[in-house]
Design a protein around this motif. Structure first.
Motif, PDB file in Angstrom:
ATOM      1  N   ALA A 121      36.169  38.832  34.671  1.00 55.48           N
ATOM      2  CA  ALA A 121      36.872  37.769  35.388  1.00 55.48           C
ATOM      3  C   ALA A 121      36.266  36.412  35.068  1.00 55.48           C
ATOM      4  CB  ALA A 121      36.809  38.021  36.892  1.00 55.48           C
ATOM      5  N   THR A 122      37.149  35.418  34.894  1.00 54.42           N
ATOM      6  CA  THR A 122      36.719  34.044  34.671  1.00 54.42           C
ATOM      7  C   THR A 122      37.247  33.150  35.786  1.00 54.42           C
ATOM      8  OG1 THR A 122      38.598  33.853  33.145  1.00 54.42           O
ATOM      9  CG2 THR A 122      36.405  34.113  32.178  1.00 54.42           C
ATOM     10  N   THR A 123      36.680  31.944  35.863  1.00 51.53           N
ATOM     11  CA  THR A 123      37.023  30.976  36.898  1.00 51.53           C
ATOM     12  C   THR A 123      38.062  29.985  36.380  1.00 51.53           C
ATOM     13  OG1 THR A 123      35.345  29.393  36.202  1.00 51.53           O
ATOM     14  CG2 THR A 123      34.645  31.135  37.724  1.00 51.53           C
ATOM     15  N   ARG A 124      38.440  29.066  37.233  1.00 51.36           N
ATOM     16  CA  ARG A 124      39.393  28.028  36.859  1.00 51.36           C
ATOM     17  C   ARG A 124      38.831  27.130  35.757  1.00 51.36           C
ATOM     18  NH1 ARG A 124      42.969  24.778  41.350  1.00 51.36           N
ATOM     19  NH2 ARG A 124      44.476  23.833  39.905  1.00 51.36           N
ATOM     20  N   GLN A 125      37.505  27.088  35.627  1.00 47.65           N
ATOM     21  CA  GLN A 125      36.864  26.276  34.599  1.00 47.65           C
ATOM     22  C   GLN A 125      36.614  27.048  33.309  1.00 47.65           C
ATOM     23  OE1 GLN A 125      35.734  26.330  37.929  1.00 47.65           O
ATOM     24  NE2 GLN A 125      37.069  24.553  38.226  1.00 47.65           N
ATOM     25  N   GLY A 126      37.015  28.315  33.251  1.00 43.33           N
ATOM     26  CA  GLY A 126      36.850  29.106  32.042  1.00 43.33           C
ATOM     27  C   GLY A 126      35.472  29.709  31.867  1.00 43.33           C
ATOM     28  N   SER A 127      34.694  29.784  32.953  1.00 47.08           N
ATOM     29  CA  SER A 127      33.373  30.404  32.906  1.00 47.08           C
ATOM     30  C   SER A 127      33.417  31.796  33.513  1.00 47.08           C
ATOM     31  CB  SER A 127      32.347  29.554  33.666  1.00 47.08           C
ATOM     32  OG  SER A 127      31.949  28.431  32.921  1.00 47.08           O
ATOM     33  N   LEU A 128      32.395  32.597  33.225  1.00 49.95           N
ATOM     34  CA  LEU A 128      32.276  33.924  33.824  1.00 49.95           C
ATOM     35  C   LEU A 128      32.111  33.783  35.324  1.00 49.95           C
ATOM     36  CD1 LEU A 128      31.908  37.027  33.242  1.00 49.95           C
ATOM     37  CD2 LEU A 128      29.460  36.572  33.281  1.00 49.95           C
ATOM     38  N   ALA A 129      32.930  34.489  36.106  1.00 47.44           N
ATOM     39  CA  ALA A 129      32.798  34.470  37.555  1.00 47.44           C
ATOM     40  C   ALA A 129      31.460  35.089  37.949  1.00 47.44           C
ATOM     41  CB  ALA A 129      33.952  35.233  38.194  1.00 47.44           C
ATOM     42  N   VAL A 130      30.815  34.526  38.968  1.00 45.95           N
ATOM     43  CA  VAL A 130      29.459  34.968  39.323  1.00 45.95           C
ATOM     44  C   VAL A 130      29.427  36.430  39.727  1.00 45.95           C
ATOM     45  CG1 VAL A 130      28.646  32.681  39.951  1.00 45.95           C
ATOM     46  CG2 VAL A 130      29.774  34.085  41.683  1.00 45.95           C
ATOM     47  N   TYR A 131      30.490  36.935  40.323  1.00 41.71           N
ATOM     48  CA  TYR A 131      30.511  38.318  40.775  1.00 41.71           C
ATOM     49  C   TYR A 131      30.827  39.298  39.651  1.00 41.71           C
ATOM     50  CZ  TYR A 131      35.429  37.129  40.603  1.00 41.71           C
ATOM     51  OH  TYR A 131      36.642  36.683  40.165  1.00 41.71           O
ATOM     52  N   SER A 132      31.418  38.816  38.558  1.00 43.82           N
ATOM     53  CA  SER A 132      31.955  39.718  37.538  1.00 43.82           C
ATOM     54  C   SER A 132      30.853  40.428  36.761  1.00 43.82           C
ATOM     55  CB  SER A 132      32.828  38.929  36.558  1.00 43.82           C
ATOM     56  OG  SER A 132      33.348  39.782  35.552  1.00 43.82           O
ATOM     57  N   ASN A 133      31.056  41.712  36.535  1.00 39.10           N
ATOM     58  CA  ASN A 133      30.215  42.393  35.553  1.00 39.10           C
ATOM     59  C   ASN A 133      30.491  41.808  34.183  1.00 39.10           C
ATOM     60  OD1 ASN A 133      29.222  43.973  37.581  1.00 39.10           O
ATOM     61  ND2 ASN A 133      30.238  45.853  36.956  1.00 39.10           N
ATOM     62  N   ARG A 134      29.566  42.028  33.261  1.00 39.38           N
ATOM     63  CA  ARG A 134      29.702  41.446  31.928  1.00 39.38           C
ATOM     64  C   ARG A 134      29.164  42.411  30.883  1.00 39.38           C
ATOM     65  NH1 ARG A 134      25.793  38.099  34.424  1.00 39.38           N
ATOM     66  NH2 ARG A 134      27.518  37.897  35.897  1.00 39.38           N
ATOM     67  N   GLY A 135      29.392  42.073  29.623  1.00 31.72           N
ATOM     68  CA  GLY A 135      28.946  42.929  28.542  1.00 31.72           C
ATOM     69  C   GLY A 135      27.458  42.805  28.291  1.00 31.72           C
ATOM     70  N   SER A 136      26.955  43.756  27.527  1.00 31.01           N
ATOM     71  CA  SER A 136      25.545  43.789  27.149  1.00 31.01           C
ATOM     72  C   SER A 136      25.475  44.352  25.738  1.00 31.01           C
ATOM     73  CB  SER A 136      24.751  44.665  28.124  1.00 31.01           C
ATOM     74  OG  SER A 136      25.211  46.008  28.059  1.00 31.01           O
TER      75      SER A 136
END
Length: 554
Positions: free
Chosen positions: A343-358
């Protein structure tokens, strides 16, 4: 999605992937605990699912309570013994009738809604479809819906199965194409069916209240369904693919749903055979799964179901999870071949709650999931906290999470399949990656963390580019009768050239005034003069800009 690890023997519990605050679900790992009570496992089998008697004959150390076929070579079992769950899994895997065994996990949903009272048109607030207020780029970091709609709103013969809590009546869905679905929520320990029975042909959402979590009903399946097919009818919100068909498949009840039920649902929704369940008359080309577990690698049984669906031509889209950590432990997003979504935010950044890749697992791509400041708006029911729809009413609410990002990707794929029918899942994945919008330079996303980019439905379906004004058309010259006015076309993104001019007096066209310059006439005195400039560019839709008015002296 890149996956370098696969399933193994382990026990885990599941969590939700549908909220700005994700809540861990009850239960702990059972690997080191003695379990005299029955424990559920999901199996891949060497052939058809064995009977209780057949399996029992190969397991002298276990008491086999039940066997439920889930599909070809797939089954769930309940066994009991005064040994640990890990020991039971090893015993099951040693049976000649079993090729892999994994303690069944729970898939759940948890969310923090912020209801907006009443049902009314909210498209202007749906920034995740197209952010007209963005100063960063045209359309902001939404999914570019209006441009996709210049090509297609979807076709009813494209079916998206929504594996979730089921569906409720809602004005936004009144005109949607909803094909018959199925309820796969069984009476599993720790899961409340809500409707008092097991598998049946009614996927209605009776609520998913969970006293274990202290959470009221979420009506999560309705929200997700609305993100895909909410109608463009001046009521409520708008879905990304309003003319495709949805198939509600209920896999989550109170406090979640079982992995075994989810496996059976994947098989059935994609056109596979599940013993005891009528054949699916409308196999889905896309599965939208805003759910998951945080229990480790993709199990062998779950991966088999995913592989079966992909082999039938079905693309599976799954949420990466909301723990703010690696998605390597979130299934089914970490299964090979799945389109996994952060998930991304309105500013196009990774949402703080979102899991991410590794380094172990990378997501496929990102989509808007919202933030506390800018949530996603969608269809809900007000919740009474009880297992009943009585007294509830449809409403508009807000939510955030990878659960919100996932159906936007599923809907974008449905639009793609509406213009490119028959496209196989591997080709869908390739086109998603090739057309995704790059992350802005200020983004916290990288390809490893967030995938190929933010889904761009416009480019995905091959729509022409949209020309957007960065400054409007203008008029220069003396504003008096006999004076000569000159039009400029303003500036555009991407750059465009003027193609036609139309001079207007008090908003009405002036006969013969179609050039870049216009000499003011006696009839113009005391009136307001504007010019509308139409611009064009190869490969783009034409656009127009109207200048500010000039009042002509008498």
């Amino acid at each position: 999605m890149k996956v370098t690890t696969r399933g193994g023997l382990r026990q885990s519990t599941a969590i939700a992937v549908a909220a700005c605050v994700t809540i861990g679900m009850g239960g702990t790992a059972l690997a080191d605990e003695l379990t005299p009570d029955p424990v559920a496992f999901v199996l891949t089998t060497a052939g058809d699912a064995p009977t209780v008697q057949q399996l029992q004959s190969t397991l002298p150390s276990l008491d086999v309570q039940s066997v439920t076929p889930l599909g070809d070579g797939l089954a769930s079992v309940e066994v009991s013994a005064r040994t640990s769950a890990a020991a039971q899994a090893e015993a099951l895997a040693a049976s000649p009738l079993v090729t892999a065994a994994t303690p069944a996990r729970r898939f759940t949903v948890a969310r923090v809604p912020s209801p907006v009272a009443g049902v009314s048109p909210w498209y202007g607030e749906q920034w995740d479809l197209w952010d007209g207020a963005s100063t960063k780029r045209a359309g902001g970091f939404g999914v570019d819906a209006p441009r996709a709609w210049t090509r297609t709103f979807g076709r009813s013969d494209v079916v998206v199965a929504v594996l979730d809590t089921g569906i409720t009546p809602h004005p936004d869905l009144a005109g949607a194409s909803v094909v018959p679905g199925y309820d796969f929520v069984s009476q599993t320990p720790g899961v409340l069916t809500g409707d008092g029975d097991g598998w049946d042909a009614d996927p209605s959402d009776p609520g998913d209240v969970c006293s274990e979590l202290g959470s009221a009903s979420t009506w999560h399946g309705t929200f997700v369904t609305g993100e895909i097919v909410a109608q463009r009818d001046r009521v409520g919100v708008t879905g990304l693919a309003p003319r495709v068909s949805v198939e509600p498949v209920r896999v989550l009840g109170g406090c979640g749903g079982s992995e075994a039920d989810t496996i059976a649902a994947i098989e059935w929704a994609s056109g596979g055979s599940v013993p005891g369940v009528p054949a699916n008359a409308h196999p889905a080309q896309v599965l939208s799964m805003s759910l998951g577990s945080d229990g480790g690698d993709c199990s062998d049984a779950l991966q088999t179901a995913v592989d079966d669906a992909i082999a039938r031509g079905t693309t599976i889209v799954a949420a990466a999870g909301n723990e703010g950590t690696t998605m390597a432990n979130t299934s089914p997003a970490n299964c090979a071949g799945v389109v996994s979504v952060v998930a991304t935010t309105r500013q196009g950044s990774l949402a703080v709650y979102s899991n991410r890749g590794s380094g172990l697992v990378e997501p496929s791509l990102a989509a808007p999931g919202g933030s506390d400041a800018d949530p996603v708006i969608g269809d809900i029911w007000t919740s009474t906290g009880a297992f009943t729809a009585k007294g509830n009413r449809p409403a508009i609410g807000t939510d955030v999470g990878t659960s919100m990002a996932t159906p936007r990707v599923a809907a974008a794929i449905a639009l793609l399949l509406s213009v490119r029918p028959g496209l196989d899942p591997a080709s869908v994945m390739q086109r998603l990656s090739a057309t995704a919008s790059p992350f802005p330079s200020t983004s916290t996303c990288t390809e490893t963390r967030c995938g190929a980019g933010i889904v761009d439905a416009g480019d995905l379906v091959g729509a022409k580019r949209v020309l957007l004004p960065t400054t409007s058309a203008t008029i220069t010259g003396a504003a008096r009768v006999g004076g000569r006015l000159t039009a400029t076309s303003g500036t555009w993104r991407p750059a465009a050239k003027a193609a036609a001019y139309r001079w207007l007096r008090d908003g009405r066209p002036i006969a013969g005034a179609t050039g870049r310059r216009y000499t003011l006439r006696p009839a113009d005195a005391g009136h307001r003069i504007t010019v509308r400039v139409q611009v064009g560019r190869a490969g783009a839709l034409s656009a127009a800009s109207t200048s500010p008015a000039r009042r002509i002296a008498r």
